[in-house]
Design a protein around this motif. Structure first.
Motif, PDB file in Angstrom:
ATOM      1  N   CYS A 121      49.091 -63.227  19.562  1.00 39.92           N
ATOM      2  CA  CYS A 121      48.055 -62.202  19.672  1.00 39.92           C
ATOM      3  C   CYS A 121      48.466 -61.390  20.890  1.00 39.92           C
ATOM      4  CB  CYS A 121      46.706 -62.893  19.833  1.00 39.92           C
ATOM      5  SG  CYS A 121      45.550 -62.168  20.985  1.00 39.92           S
ATOM      6  N   VAL A 122      48.542 -60.068  20.756  1.00 35.22           N
ATOM      7  CA  VAL A 122      49.057 -59.242  21.847  1.00 35.22           C
ATOM      8  C   VAL A 122      47.921 -58.432  22.446  1.00 35.22           C
ATOM      9  CG1 VAL A 122      51.313 -59.078  20.815  1.00 35.22           C
ATOM     10  CG2 VAL A 122      49.630 -57.313  20.355  1.00 35.22           C
ATOM     11  N   ARG A 123      48.244 -57.744  23.531  1.00 29.89           N
ATOM     12  CA  ARG A 123      47.220 -56.986  24.224  1.00 29.89           C
ATOM     13  C   ARG A 123      47.224 -55.550  23.752  1.00 29.89           C
ATOM     14  NH1 ARG A 123      46.945 -57.657  30.440  1.00 29.89           N
ATOM     15  NH2 ARG A 123      45.481 -59.266  29.877  1.00 29.89           N
ATOM     16  N   LEU A 124      46.020 -55.063  23.432  1.00 31.60           N
ATOM     17  CA  LEU A 124      45.842 -53.656  23.093  1.00 31.60           C
ATOM     18  C   LEU A 124      44.893 -53.063  24.119  1.00 31.60           C
ATOM     19  CD1 LEU A 124      45.287 -54.275  19.315  1.00 31.60           C
ATOM     20  CD2 LEU A 124      47.137 -52.931  20.228  1.00 31.60           C
ATOM     21  N   LEU A 125      45.091 -51.789  24.418  1.00 33.55           N
ATOM     22  CA  LEU A 125      44.223 -51.172  25.414  1.00 33.55           C
ATOM     23  C   LEU A 125      43.653 -49.875  24.864  1.00 33.55           C
ATOM     24  CD1 LEU A 125      47.313 -51.692  27.003  1.00 33.55           C
ATOM     25  CD2 LEU A 125      45.640 -52.047  28.742  1.00 33.55           C
TER      26      LEU A 125
ATOM     27  N   GLN B 197      40.657 -53.609  27.884  1.00 34.11           N
ATOM     28  CA  GLN B 197      41.840 -54.267  27.309  1.00 34.11           C
ATOM     29  C   GLN B 197      41.336 -55.383  26.423  1.00 34.11           C
ATOM     30  OE1 GLN B 197      43.906 -55.774  30.777  1.00 34.11           O
ATOM     31  NE2 GLN B 197      42.797 -57.687  30.729  1.00 34.11           N
ATOM     32  N   ILE B 198      41.993 -55.574  25.296  1.00 37.27           N
ATOM     33  CA  ILE B 198      41.604 -56.664  24.382  1.00 37.27           C
ATOM     34  C   ILE B 198      42.853 -57.439  24.040  1.00 37.27           C
ATOM     35  CG2 ILE B 198      39.735 -55.302  23.383  1.00 37.27           C
ATOM     36  CD1 ILE B 198      41.447 -54.945  20.909  1.00 37.27           C
ATOM     37  N   GLY B 199      42.660 -58.610  23.512  1.00 41.04           N
ATOM     38  CA  GLY B 199      43.816 -59.400  23.086  1.00 41.04           C
ATOM     39  C   GLY B 199      44.058 -60.551  24.040  1.00 41.04           C
TER      40      GLY B 199
ATOM     41  N   TRP C 180      44.037 -45.864  21.652  1.00 36.33           N
ATOM     42  CA  TRP C 180      44.597 -47.212  21.548  1.00 36.33           C
ATOM     43  C   TRP C 180      46.085 -47.228  21.830  1.00 36.33           C
ATOM     44  CZ3 TRP C 180      41.803 -51.382  21.719  1.00 36.33           C
ATOM     45  CH2 TRP C 180      40.485 -51.333  21.280  1.00 36.33           C
ATOM     46  N   THR C 181      46.475 -48.139  22.724  1.00 35.27           N
ATOM     47  CA  THR C 181      47.896 -48.359  22.979  1.00 35.27           C
ATOM     48  C   THR C 181      48.181 -49.849  22.859  1.00 35.27           C
ATOM     49  OG1 THR C 181      47.428 -48.563  25.320  1.00 35.27           O
ATOM     50  CG2 THR C 181      48.210 -46.438  24.560  1.00 35.27           C
TER      51      THR C 181
END
Lengths: 709, 258
Positions: free
Chosen positions: A44-48, A53-55, A648-649
């Protein structure tokens, strides 16, 4: 002679050295004794986005924890409270992957990471890690437009959503999809970590280390600021995050001049749209069968049904087909297209749009109704919109009656479900409908999760069918979608002003629908997809085994800058709407010089053609199918904190991997250190003693060692 | 395992060697030079033997386990023989160098005796041999895991460290005995050194039964230590005198001019 010998010996040495370099060096065998590397990790990766920030994130040198399998409540208590060997690496059975358990893990300091076993056994009745109100801030309903309808006040679209995908976890969370790998981990756990008679297990214990360190933090604004600083001042700039981006696919029944920006003529368009992407909690895992594939297959089948009739009896209005990418992340694709249309940088602009029909989730109809959702606010504000929408609904009712599909309207005060049409409404109040299989909330119990797969869509084949037979077998789901596609096609034709007499000739072919469904939810590596794609793409391995994944991701990829699903849809559209030409490969790639071909109106595709023995080989297809960039306007305008557009990035990372090994007790480690220090001190003492008494000890030598002491 | 194990094993493996270097070699530059030269000779012997082994492995059948094991045994034996050959070669070189050094030096006597050269060269061989045995293992000991997931015994690191300790000291003792044997033309002593080296190296094939390899190695270590002590000019009497601290009287009685 001498020179010859020298040359020969030099050549021999060179040969030897090159031979040594060509043989591969195996990794340290001690490392192989210690670690078992797990291949095929699904992290599970980080999205911002602009504010959060989530993930998930691991520490820079990975997170290590003693394995414990979470199968029951007592295991949960052991991990969080009583276990004597924290931190723990939790192997979570499917049933326990829920919001309450994950939040308890999040708040505990005794959890080093989580590995979730992904399987259908023990799966709950519903599981949707998405929010209850998807894309609530970037839709059309806001404080200024229908405030009573905003933020899902009237209808909660995804009531089963637990919002896990939008939580921020400080530990890594991986998914274990490979059954063999899970078996290796379970065996290690059973050999070393089992509790015998309630007592704690003894060292050495089985442990796992997960690496998924993410470079970006806080939010997109911070990350882009740091990336800009790096780009400006560093010799070797390190980019920390990338905006989610890909391409939309669009096509029109009458070819449009791609180089002309902003339609100058007064042509009128009916837009038929659907989404191309999906997501889930884990990176690049998004089967999105009911959420996305149902829409794609329906629209493609509708295109196939329409095209023959349109060639014979073209309707007065143009029909514009659009597949939007990135809709799961605050409408990336549709917001970009609307943005370009507003600034007249797209082939058509909003003045030319007559109406819009969007296809939402239509797969779980099961003989139930289809629902036509519309926007109550625009219908209330504008009588022309109300008239047009009622007209559309009436037309669709009459067509549905003829098709034996039951069609109905949800309550008049209900807002639109999350859909690309909302972004068009934000720009201009155009009449439009969203077709869906749910009256109020979604009937999809696994919306935007890993479990929204073929089984969720009820796509099942009788046993003992070969892949080729499965490709053309018409399942119930295929027949149901074919009916919806026929309805959509006929409605579009009627909406475009076509003649009623031609309507009965418009029928979607269930065989095409079956092939599409097989390719998009079961197996993308099939003969039909192979025949539609260019040979060099298939050589690069775009058609790997299994169903395609619909997560938008970032370019570039191993097979090119465009997402595989976008490429599939583009080439299927080319096949359905294009004509075969007899250009050669070089001509196909550069048709500028040929007088009969027009690069502005058409795109040219070099496709493999059928892989059957007596086929003719690759050929060139000319079709009015194009790609348009789907990147959020916020990045073009460099407004990284924008509240209007998607921000979203996805973070970048160095390595994502996992490995399993044994750990020894702290006491043993300290003992080793103690023994080492003792040996060192002892040897220092003895050596000092020996060297100071050396004269005496070695004095009975026969030669007198007159040395310099 | 972790940093603690890394330092523990480093100290175990290199502790005596470092203390020997610090107290007896570091102050004399000539000894340092000969130590490094000795290390280099060992390195060249390893290079040659590994080259031969590498080539034989490439041409052999990689899938046959027995063949690979046979090749490994062959490689070990060849390496031991090459090391001893290079030790002899170093001895010949030092003999020649000694004459040259004598010609160059302004004093009448040699700046460094053959006995000291034997000790220094043996320690040089030991350092390099120890480094190559254990550095690889030490770097893996830094990670969080320990040996055992495939069923290997857990005490791999500490056993390797003790083995390395034994090997370094053994090289030192072998050097002393070897050079003494060459000086006095006692070829049976030379053979004994070679045979004991072969035995110690081949004992490692008994691993993972670490008791089977470590205990005999330490027995051989103590035997070689005693032999080297005798070759270097020690005797039981000296040892007794030293330990019972009667050395002052002894020195006075055996006063020699400096």
């Amino acid at each position: 002679m001498r020179k010859m010998e020298k040359l020969i010996s030099i050549n021999c040495v060179k040969l030897l050295i090159t031979a040594l370099f060509y043989t591969c060096v195996s990794c340290s065998s001690v490392e192989q004794k210690i670690y078992v590397e797990l291949n095929d990790t699904v992290p599970c990766v980080r999205l911002l986005n602009a504010t959060h920030q989530i993930g998930c994130q691991s520490s820079m040198s990975g997170d290590t924890g003693v394995l414990h399998v979470l199968e029951s409540e007592s295991d949960l208590d052991w991990i969080l409270n009583t276990g004597p060997h924290p931190p723990y690496m939790v192997i979570m059975e499917t049933a326990f992957f829920s919001r309450s358990v994950m939040l308890r893990m999040k708040n505990s300091s005794r959890v080093a990471g989580v590995a979730v076993i992904v399987s259908r056994t023990g799966l709950a009745e519903n599981f949707s890690p998405h929010t209850t109100c998807p894309n609530q801030n970037t839709g059309v309903y806001s404080a200024k437009y229908g405030p009573e309808l905003a933020n899902c006040n009237v209808t909660t679209w995804n009531p089963l959503g637990n919002g896990l995908s939008y939580e921020d976890f400080a530990f890594p969370v991986f998914a274990l999809k490979d059954e063999n790998q899970t078996q290796v981990i379970r065996k290690c756990y059973e050999d070393h970590n089992l509790r015998l008679n309630g007592s704690a297990p003894q060292y050495p214990l089985c442990a796992m280390q997960l690496f998924s360190h993410m470079h970006a933090v806080t939010d997109t604004v911070t990350c882009m600021r740091r990336t800009d600083l790096q780009n400006r001042f560093s010799i070797n700039p390190e980019i920390l995050c990338d905006p989610l981006n890909d391409y939309n696919v669009w096509a029109s029944t009458r070819p449009l001049n791609n180089s002309a920006k902003g339609q100058t003529t007064n042509e009128s368009f009916v837009i038929a749209a659907t989404r191309l992407d999906g997501r889930s909690f884990f990176w690049q895992e998004a089967p999105a069968a009911e959420g996305t594939v149902s829409g794609i297959v329906t629209l493609l089948a509708a295109v196939q049904a329409l095209y023959p009739v349109i060639q014979l009896a073209p309707p007065p209005r143009n029909i514009f087909f659009a597949f939007f990418q990135g809709e799961a992340f605050d409408y990336i694709g549709s917001s970009k297209m609307v943005y370009d249309m507003e600034r007249k940088e797209f082939v058509i602009d909003l003045n030319n749009v007559h109406s819009m029909l969007e296809i939402g989730q239509v797969g779980l109809r099961n003989g139930r109704d289809l629902w036509m959702h519309s926007d109550p606010i625009s219908r209330m504000n504008s009588s022309s919109v109300e008239e047009e929408v009622s007209d559309m609904m009436k037309n669709m009712h009459s067509i549905a009656a003829g098709l034996n599909v039951s069609l109905d309207e949800p309550p008049a005060s209900q807002p639109l479900p999350p859909s690309s049409f909302q972004r068009f409404l934000r720009a201009r109040q155009i009449p439009g409908l969203v077709l869906a299989d749910h009256r109020t909330s979604f009937v999809n119990r696994y919306y935007e999760s890993m479990y929204d797969d073929a089984e969720n869509l009820n796509v099942s084949y009788p046993p003992n069918l070969s892949p080729e037979e499965k490709l053309v077998y018409e399942t119930e789901a295929a027949k149901s979608l074919a009916e919806v596609a026929t309805l959509v096609a006929r409605s579009l034709y009627k909406q475009a002003g076509g003649d009623d007499s031609n309507l009965n000739n418009i029928t979607a072919d269930p065989k095409i629908v079956a092939q599409l469904l097989y390719g998009f939810v079961i197996q993308k590596n099939n003969s039909w997809f192979q025949s539609l794609l260019p040979p060099d793409l298939t050589k690069k391995g775009i058609l790997s085994s299994g169903p395609p994944q619909f997560y938008i991701g970032l370019g570039p990829r191993t097979y090119g800058p465009v997402h595989s699903v976008t490429l599939f849809v583009q080439h299927i559209m080319a096949n359905l709407t294009g004509t075969v030409t007899n250009l050669t490969e070089t001509q196909c790639q550069k048709p500028d010089d040929i007088s009969t071909e027009n690069k502005d109106l058409y795109a040219y595709f070099w496709v493999s053609g059928s892989t059957a023995v007596n086929s003719s080989g690759p050929f060139c297809v000319r079709a009015p199918v194009r790609l348009s960039k789907a990147m959020s306007p916020a990045f073009e305008r460099q407004e990284y904190g924008s509240q209007d557009y998607s921000t979203w990035t996805e973070s970048r990372w160095k390595s994502i991997r996992a490995r399993v090994f044994l750990v020894a007790s702290r006491e043993l480690e300290m003992l080793t250190l103690g023994v080492g220090v003792a040996v060192l001190l002892l040897s220092l003492l003895v050596t000092y003693f020996l060297s100071s008494k050396a004269e005496l000890l070695f004095s009975s030598a026969r030669e007198t060692p007159t040395t310099t002491y | 395992m972790t940093v603690a194990v890394f330092f523990g094993c480093t100290f175990i493996a290199f502790g005596p060697a470092i203390s020997l270097f610090l107290f007896t070699i570091a102050r004399d530059p000539l000894r340092v030079i000969f130590l490094i030269a000795g290390a280099f000779f060992w390195l060249v012997s390893l290079l040659l033997s590994s080259l031969v082994w590498f080539i034989t492995v490439q041409v052999s059948n990689k899938n046959s386990a027995t063949q690979q094991r046979g090749l490994l045994i062959f490689g070990v034996v060849l390496s031991v023989l090459l090391q001893e050959t290079f030790r002899y070669g170093y001895y010949r070189l030092l003999k020649k160098a000694n004459e040259g050094l004598l010609a160059l030096s302004q004093e009448d006597t040699m700046p460094i005796s053959m006995r000291q050269l034997a000790y220094v060269s043996g320690l040089g061989f030991g350092f390099m041999s120890g480094a190559f045995s254990v550095v690889n293992i030490l770097s893996d000991s830094l990670g969080p895991g320990t040996v055992g997931i495939h069923g290997d015994p857990q005490h791999y690191f500490i056993s390797s460290a003790f083995m390395t300790l034994a090997i370094i000291l053994l090289h030192m003792f072998w050097g002393v005995v070897f050079f003494e044997a060459c000086e006095r033309q006692r070829w049976w002593a030379l053979g004994a050194v070679v045979i004991s080296h072969l035995i110690v190296s081949c004992l490692t094939f008994v691993n993972p039964h670490y008791q089977g390899s470590l205990i005999p190695t330490y027995i051989i270590l103590s035997i070689m230590a005693a032999w080297a002590y005798l070759c270097a000019g020690g005797s039981l009497r000296n040892l007794k005198l030293c330990l019972t601290c009667k050395d002052k009287d002894f020195l006075l009685a055996n006063h020699r001019p400096r």
